[in-house]
Design a protein around this motif. Structure first.
Motif, PDB file in Angstrom:
ATOM      1  N   ARG A 141       2.466   2.047  -3.297  1.00 14.47           N
ATOM      2  CA  ARG A 141       1.536   2.615  -4.272  1.00 14.47           C
ATOM      3  C   ARG A 141       1.033   3.994  -3.856  1.00 14.47           C
ATOM      4  O   ARG A 141       0.211   4.587  -4.532  1.00 14.47           O
ATOM      5  CB  ARG A 141       0.339   1.682  -4.448  1.00 14.47           C
ATOM      6  N   LYS A 184       0.836  -1.206   0.000  1.00 13.95           N
ATOM      7  CA  LYS A 184       0.000   0.000   0.000  1.00 13.95           C
ATOM      8  C   LYS A 184       0.869   1.253   0.000  1.00 13.95           C
ATOM      9  O   LYS A 184       0.608   2.199  -0.738  1.00 13.95           O
ATOM     10  CB  LYS A 184      -0.913   0.026   1.234  1.00 13.95           C
ATOM     11  N   LYS A 185       1.906   1.251   0.841  1.00 13.22           N
ATOM     12  CA  LYS A 185       2.785   2.406   0.938  1.00 13.22           C
ATOM     13  C   LYS A 185       3.533   2.639  -0.372  1.00 13.22           C
ATOM     14  O   LYS A 185       3.696   3.776  -0.804  1.00 13.22           O
ATOM     15  CB  LYS A 185       3.782   2.207   2.078  1.00 13.22           C
ATOM     16  N   LEU A 242      -0.621   4.742  -0.999  1.00 15.72           N
ATOM     17  CA  LEU A 242      -1.885   4.678  -0.271  1.00 15.72           C
ATOM     18  C   LEU A 242      -1.632   4.443   1.223  1.00 15.72           C
ATOM     19  O   LEU A 242      -0.632   3.856   1.601  1.00 15.72           O
ATOM     20  CB  LEU A 242      -2.745   3.523  -0.808  1.00 15.72           C
ATOM     21  N   GLU A 243      -2.538   4.909   2.032  1.00 16.87           N
ATOM     22  CA  GLU A 243      -2.472   4.687   3.473  1.00 16.87           C
ATOM     23  C   GLU A 243      -3.741   3.966   3.898  1.00 16.87           C
ATOM     24  O   GLU A 243      -4.823   4.260   3.392  1.00 16.87           O
ATOM     25  CB  GLU A 243      -2.379   6.018   4.229  1.00 16.87           C
TER      26      GLU A 243
END
Length: 56
Positions: free
Chosen positions: A18, A15-16, A20-21
């Motif tokens: 990409r 996620k990180k 995103l959080e």
């Protein structure tokens, strides 16, 4: 469709990477926590993040 199972650490790392959080990720209990206590902790965590709960 290929299903990939990831560990929690890999999930957050991907996620990180990409950009995103996660919205929220909080521990609500462990193996020794009773089911009712986990339910209360989950409701508190959801409300803290802006959710409204009906029929508590």
């Amino acid at each position: 469709m290929k299903i990939i199972i990831q560990s929690i650490k890999n999930y957050f790392k991907s996620k990180k990477d990409r950009g995103l959080e996660p919205v929220f990720f909080e521990k609500i209990g462990d193996q020794k926590t009773s089911r009712d206590e986990m339910k209360r902790n989950l409701i508190k965590a959801l409300e803290k993040n802006g959710w409204t709960i009906k029929n508590k």
